[in-house]
Write a protein that holds these residues in place. Structure first.
Motif, short mmCIF file in Angstrom:
data_model
loop_
_atom_site.label_atom_id
_atom_site.label_comp_id
_atom_site.label_asym_id
_atom_site.label_seq_id
_atom_site.Cartn_x
_atom_site.Cartn_y
_atom_site.Cartn_z
N LEU A 74 9.01 -10.50 25.65
CA LEU A 74 8.72 -10.01 24.30
C LEU A 74 7.40 -9.26 24.29
O LEU A 74 6.45 -9.65 24.98
CB LEU A 74 8.66 -11.17 23.31
CG LEU A 74 9.89 -12.08 23.24
CD1 LEU A 74 9.64 -13.21 22.25
CD2 LEU A 74 11.13 -11.30 22.86
N TYR A 75 7.33 -8.22 23.50
CA TYR A 75 6.08 -7.45 23.38
C TYR A 75 5.20 -8.12 22.33
O TYR A 75 5.02 -7.65 21.21
CB TYR A 75 6.37 -6.01 23.00
CG TYR A 75 5.16 -5.11 23.11
CD1 TYR A 75 4.73 -4.66 24.35
CD2 TYR A 75 4.44 -4.72 21.99
CE1 TYR A 75 3.63 -3.84 24.47
CE2 TYR A 75 3.33 -3.90 22.10
CZ TYR A 75 2.93 -3.47 23.33
OH TYR A 75 1.83 -2.65 23.45
N LEU A 76 4.68 -9.29 22.73
CA LEU A 76 3.81 -10.09 21.88
C LEU A 76 2.57 -10.46 22.68
O LEU A 76 2.60 -10.50 23.92
CB LEU A 76 4.53 -11.35 21.39
CG LEU A 76 5.72 -11.12 20.45
CD1 LEU A 76 6.45 -12.44 20.19
CD2 LEU A 76 5.28 -10.50 19.14
N PRO A 77 1.46 -10.79 22.04
CA PRO A 77 0.21 -11.05 22.76
C PRO A 77 0.10 -12.45 23.35
O PRO A 77 -0.96 -12.81 23.88
CB PRO A 77 -0.87 -10.83 21.68
CG PRO A 77 -0.19 -11.21 20.41
CD PRO A 77 1.25 -10.78 20.57
N ASP A 78 1.15 -13.26 23.28
CA ASP A 78 1.04 -14.64 23.73
C ASP A 78 0.81 -14.75 25.23
O ASP A 78 -0.02 -15.55 25.68
CB ASP A 78 2.31 -15.41 23.34
CG ASP A 78 2.52 -15.41 21.84
OD1 ASP A 78 2.01 -16.31 21.16
OD2 ASP A 78 3.17 -14.48 21.34
N ILE A 79 1.53 -13.98 26.05
CA ILE A 79 1.33 -14.03 27.49
C ILE A 79 -0.06 -13.53 27.88
O ILE A 79 -0.77 -14.19 28.66
CB ILE A 79 2.43 -13.23 28.21
CG1 ILE A 79 3.78 -13.93 28.08
CG2 ILE A 79 2.09 -13.03 29.69
CD1 ILE A 79 3.87 -15.27 28.77
N PRO A 80 -0.54 -12.37 27.37
CA PRO A 80 -1.93 -11.98 27.65
C PRO A 80 -2.94 -13.02 27.22
O PRO A 80 -3.93 -13.26 27.91
CB PRO A 80 -2.09 -10.67 26.86
CG PRO A 80 -0.72 -10.11 26.77
CD PRO A 80 0.19 -11.30 26.66
N GLU A 81 -2.69 -13.65 26.07
CA GLU A 81 -3.61 -14.68 25.58
C GLU A 81 -3.69 -15.85 26.56
O GLU A 81 -4.79 -16.29 26.94
CB GLU A 81 -3.14 -15.16 24.22
CG GLU A 81 -3.93 -16.33 23.67
CD GLU A 81 -3.24 -16.96 22.48
OE1 GLU A 81 -3.92 -17.16 21.46
OE2 GLU A 81 -2.04 -17.24 22.57
N VAL A 82 -2.54 -16.37 26.99
CA VAL A 82 -2.53 -17.51 27.90
C VAL A 82 -3.05 -17.10 29.28
O VAL A 82 -3.70 -17.89 29.96
CB VAL A 82 -1.11 -18.10 27.99
CG1 VAL A 82 -1.06 -19.25 28.99
CG2 VAL A 82 -0.67 -18.60 26.62
N ALA A 83 -2.79 -15.86 29.70
CA ALA A 83 -3.32 -15.38 30.97
C ALA A 83 -4.85 -15.39 30.95
O ALA A 83 -5.50 -15.85 31.90
CB ALA A 83 -2.79 -13.98 31.28
N MET A 84 -5.43 -14.89 29.87
CA MET A 84 -6.89 -14.90 29.75
C MET A 84 -7.42 -16.33 29.62
O MET A 84 -8.52 -16.64 30.10
CB MET A 84 -7.32 -14.08 28.52
CG MET A 84 -7.07 -12.58 28.65
SD MET A 84 -8.02 -11.82 29.99
CE MET A 84 -6.74 -11.57 31.20
N LEU A 85 -6.64 -17.20 29.00
CA LEU A 85 -7.04 -18.61 28.88
C LEU A 85 -7.09 -19.26 30.26
O LEU A 85 -8.04 -19.98 30.58
CB LEU A 85 -6.06 -19.34 27.97
CG LEU A 85 -6.28 -20.85 27.77
CD1 LEU A 85 -7.63 -21.10 27.12
CD2 LEU A 85 -5.16 -21.43 26.91
N CYS A 86 -6.06 -19.01 31.08
CA CYS A 86 -6.06 -19.57 32.45
C CYS A 86 -7.19 -18.99 33.28
O CYS A 86 -7.88 -19.72 34.02
CB CYS A 86 -4.71 -19.28 33.11
SG CYS A 86 -3.30 -20.10 32.35
N LEU A 87 -7.39 -17.68 33.17
CA LEU A 87 -8.46 -17.05 33.94
C LEU A 87 -9.83 -17.55 33.49
O LEU A 87 -10.72 -17.77 34.32
CB LEU A 87 -8.37 -15.53 33.79
CG LEU A 87 -9.32 -14.69 34.65
CD1 LEU A 87 -9.12 -14.99 36.13
CD2 LEU A 87 -9.13 -13.21 34.36
N ALA A 88 -10.01 -17.73 32.18
CA ALA A 88 -11.28 -18.25 31.67
C ALA A 88 -11.52 -19.68 32.15
O ALA A 88 -12.65 -20.05 32.49
CB ALA A 88 -11.30 -18.19 30.15
N THR A 89 -10.45 -20.49 32.19
CA THR A 89 -10.60 -21.87 32.68
C THR A 89 -10.99 -21.87 34.15
O THR A 89 -11.86 -22.65 34.58
CB THR A 89 -9.28 -22.64 32.47
OG1 THR A 89 -8.94 -22.61 31.09
CG2 THR A 89 -9.42 -24.08 32.92
#
Length: 654
Positions: A135-150
């Motif tokens: 889906l063209y929604l920001p959820d995957i980018p959001e969780v990707a940045m969350l994992c990278l930030a962690t």
């Protein structure tokens, strides 16, 4: 080597799944997708403008209520592959790679490389991750940045390493440009790592130095994300205030009791069973990471409290749950049992991935299956009854791709071709559509802008075409009542839709003749109405040259008119004329107000004697179908009464 191979397979499988999905699925985008796809198109078109005109991009960023990371990341793909839903969907691939690599790094740092690789594999095949990655929604980018930030926060060694603190700040800034709730997800992780030395290589860190190093985190994060939020909050302050008030009004701590149900219904039973098993084994072996538990529970709990349901927020719990599952499986003491359990988990993950990527006949055995209906019905009913909750949790649309023809492009093409208008003028169109996940106003407007169709969305009263989709008798009755209230519409085409309903295209004939009593029209000067026995309705619009100032004495409402040759007629009378000055000036205005269709000065000698009604007439033409408005300006040269205004076709031109 084995861990690297598993990780590579997971990344490639995710990429292949996204590509396969967009090659197979032909449905229109969901409403949220279409809204963001429109935003990405506007960003792209703004960047195509000359440099001097690119301030429009900044103005649009201020008007958008969604952070721009997803749209900005899509722009290079548009440059390479052109605009389109499939091209835009490819933007999820790099974010999926970031997510899986980050989870692998977290698992390797907290446990071992094998656990990190297994967690990445389980994560890549999670139904929720699979569903949102298409889906063209920001959820995957959001969780990707969350994992990278962690992962970056773990590498700071308790916020002692300045280089990784700076990297963490950059990632936090980018994460805040994915969604505003990113801060809610990362807060418990960051606070835990800041106030705890667990997981760091240093046993003692200078407290003062740690706080100074926070600047290396805050400054890059603020420089990257603060400009958009400052502009957005300034431009959307009323909307933002309403949103906060609504969120506070929806707070209900009792909804915390529904958290287990949310997890079970959103993570899906087989994965939920694995998660429970992993948690139990981790606690038994005392290998449970408090970091992962905070990451898993706190964001979802807060969102459940504020919203009552968390279909989008649950995705943030999938990475920590994958790590917990992998860590739990590796704590099984018996070697053979451990290998069997790990193999079974991998097999379930692969089956789930295949069933959600290809329309295979055995998709019903996928991990994506919900709790069997009868068990789910009683369990859900008992949970809602215990928690005092009446609504069902919203289901996220997850399933295999489908090749369905919704014919949106055909509908828009028919509107343009049937209009008979020149392509430099947009066709006024309205639609009355029962909401559908794949056929809605968002999808229509996105398709319209992507295909550059010369169509503009207007209200039904001003439309040349109306596109409808009704599924109930009540909707049909309301539409028929609107038609009988003064509009004659004609159905020109129907379109069968895959869901069994039907879309209908109506044409709305424009008005060919209008008549208005002057005393009821808007004005800027003169008296609203005066009694006049000679007027056809007994009342007239009046202006006294000694009491009123010159100005607009009457203005007709804007009405849609067909193109053609017309005659304007105004019934009026005058008295006490000064010289041979014009007593009024008539301006006929079409679609462009600064380019009137006709302007005419009315002289007394043209229509009759003083104190006696006569008609002032002149011809004009409407080159294209569009709105028409008549404005009568009183010069103040005489007393003036206006009885009525009429516009009608010239004989032989209808």
């Amino acid at each position: 080597m084995r861990s690297s191979l598993i990780l590579a397979i997971a990344v490639l499988a995710c990429a292949a799944g996204v590509v396969a999905w967009h090659l197979l699925d032909t449905r229109p985008p969901l409403p949220g997708e279409a809204e963001r796809l429109r935003a990405s198109l506007r960003y792209f078109h703004d960047l195509e403008c000359p440099i001097g005109e690119r301030l429009a991009l900044l103005a649009f960023a201020q008007s958008e209520s969604h952070p721009p990371m997803l749209c900005l990341a899509t722009l290079p793909l548009y440059v390479i592959g052109g605009t389109g839903t499939a091209v835009a969907g490819m933007v999820q691939i790099p974010f999926l790679a970031i997510m899986l690599l980050s989870v692998y790094g977290i698992g390797r740092r907290l446990y071992s490389a094998h656990i990190g690789a297994l967690a990445a594999l389980i994560l890549s095949c999670s139904p929720v991750i699979i569903g949102f990655s298409r889906l063209y929604l920001p959820d995957i980018p959001e969780v990707a940045m969350l994992c990278l930030a962690t992962y970056a926060a773990l590498r700071t060694e308790g916020f002692w390493n300045k280089s990784w603190c700076s990297a963490l700040g950059v990632v936090l800034g980018m994460g805040m440009l994915t969604t505003a709730r990113f801060a809610l997800f990362i807060a418990p992780v960051a606070l835990y790592l800041f106030f705890s030395s667990r997981g760091t290589l240093l046993s003692a860190v200078s407290g003062r130095q740690k706080y100074w190093n926070l600047l290396f985190v805050i400054i890059p994060a603020a420089l990257i994300s603060a400009p958009w939020y400052i502009f957005c909050l300034w431009a959307l302050s009323p909307l933002t205030a309403r949103g906060f008030r609504g969120a506070l009004a929806a707070v209900s701590p009792s909804l915390l009791l529904s958290l287990p149900r949310v997890l079970l219904e959103s993570i899906y039973p087989p994965m939920a069973v694995l998660l429970i098993l992993g948690l139990a084994l981790s606690v038994w072996k005392r290998s449970a990471s408090l970091l992962l538990l905070l990451w898993l529970l706190v964001p979802i709990a807060l969102l459940v409290v504020f919203s009552g349901e968390a279909p989008h927020s649950v995705i943030a719990a999938i990475p920590p749950s994958s790590l917990i599952i992998a860590a739990g499986l590796y704590t099984i003491p018996h070697k053979i049992i451990r290998r069997v359990c790990i193999s079974a988990a991998c097999a379930l993950a692969i089956v789930s991935f295949a069933a959600l990527t290809f329309p295979v006949p055995w998709e019903r055995v996928a991990v994506s299956l919900r709790i069997p209906s009868i068990i789910r019905m009683y369990a859900s009913r008992a949970a809602r009854s215990a928690c005092g909750i009446s609504q069902e949790l919203s289901d996220v649309a997850i399933g295999p791709p489908r090749r369905e023809s919704w014919d949106i492009e055909t509908m828009l093409s028919d509107i343009v071709s049937l209009s008979g208008e020149r392509q430099d003028r947009k066709v006024p169109t309205a639609w009355s559509i029962t909401p559908h996940t794949r056929f809605n106003r968002f999808s229509l407007r996105y398709t319209m802008e992507k295909g550059n169709y010369p169509i503009e969305l207007v209200k039904p009263d001003k439309a040349q075409f109306i596109l409808t989709r009704f599924v109930t008798d009540e909707q049909r009755t309301k539409f028929d009542a609107w038609c009988h209230a003064g509009r004659q519409v004609r159905m020109v085409k129907t379109y069968p839709l895959p869901d069994g309903s039907e879309a209908e295209l109506y044409t709305v004939p424009a008005i060919r003749r209008v008549r208005h009593s002057a005393f009821g029209l808007p004005r800027e000067t003169g008296e609203e109405k005066v009694s006049d026995a000679d007027a056809q309705g007994g009342w007239a619009r009046f202006a006294d040259r000694e009491k009123a100032a010159p100005g607009e004495l009457a203005r007709s409402p804007r009405q849609e008119m067909e193109r053609g040759a017309y005659q304007f007629s105004m019934r009026l009378k005058y008295n006490r004329l000064t010289g041979d000055m014009p007593i009024a000036r008539v301006t006929i205005v079409g679609a462009e107000e600064d380019m009137p269709l006709a302007t005419r000065e009315i002289l007394a000698r043209e229509f009759g004697e003083a104190n006696s009604y006569g008609s002032a007439r002149f011809d004009f033409a409407i080159p294209e179908r569009g709105p028409l408005e008549c404005r009568i300006f009183w010069t103040g040269a005489s007393d003036l009464w206006i009885d009525s205004i009429e516009v009608y076709p010239i004989a032989g031109t209808q």
